[in-house]
Design an enzyme around this catalytic site. Structure first.
Site, short mmCIF file in Angstrom:
data_model
loop_
_atom_site.label_atom_id
_atom_site.label_comp_id
_atom_site.label_asym_id
_atom_site.label_seq_id
_atom_site.Cartn_x
_atom_site.Cartn_y
_atom_site.Cartn_z
N HIS A 130 0.83 -1.21 0.00
CA HIS A 130 0.00 0.00 0.00
C HIS A 130 0.86 1.25 0.00
O HIS A 130 2.05 1.20 0.30
CB HIS A 130 -0.91 0.01 1.23
N HIS A 183 5.41 5.88 -1.22
CA HIS A 183 6.21 4.66 -1.37
C HIS A 183 5.40 3.43 -1.01
O HIS A 183 4.35 3.53 -0.38
CB HIS A 183 7.47 4.74 -0.50
#
Length: 173
Positions: A34, A115
């Site tokens: 995620h 990220h």
């Protein structure tokens, strides 16, 4: 209860991330790959209902979200986290800002660096070995996502979806 707000990338990015996460990420079993938009926070049921309503409004005003993954990177020396770098863009930046103002006010815990974590809690020597190999790899994904998710944490530490918000004015799932 503890909540968080994330984007789950498309399946091919998740599959790529998981091919590394299962070996290098101690949180592999707790949450799928995620992009964190808002780090975990505490809220009661009344607060979360208000937040969900506001998230629906934000989603309706948010265009589809471009996700461009370009390389492996690291937060070293701050931490030994290895991640897939998601290039910042206006849509991600605006969404992050909205999730730290108004009803969601509160200074972000960290500077926003989009990220997908693929490694954490690695001992120093293992971290150095793994990262030195990964940073040489060519990585390139360009996708668009049409949703973000409000998650809550279960007693065993894993995360599950509380509500999904479709961007661009579509109904929630």
């Amino acid at each position: 209860m503890k909540y968080g707000i994330v984007i789950f990338p498309p399946k091919r990015i998740q599959d790529f991330a998981n091919s590394y996460r299962k070996r290098y990420d101690s949180h592999y079993a707790l949450i799928p790959p995620h992009i964190t938009l808002k780090y975990p926070f505490e809220a009661d049921e009344e607060q979360i209902k208000k937040m969900a309503k506001e998230l629906r409004r934000i989603a309706a005003e948010t265009p589809p979200i471009p996700i461009k993954v370009t390389k492996f990177s690291s937060f070293y020396p701050t931490s030994n986290i290895i991640y897939l770098k998601v290039e910042p863009n206006d849509v991600l930046e605006r969404l992050h800002e909205q999730l730290h103002s108004g009803l969601f006010a509160g200074k972000p815990e960290f500077v926003f660096v989009p990220h997908i974590t693929i490694g954490r809690d690695l001992p120093g020597a293992e971290y150095a070995d793994v990262y030195s190999q990964l940073k040489l790899q060519d990585v390139h994904f360009e996708e668009t996502v049409d949703r973000f998710h409000l998650l809550y944490q279960l007693e065993n530490g894993s995360w599950t979806v509380y509500e999904t918000f479709i961007v661009g004015g579509k109904e929630t799932v």
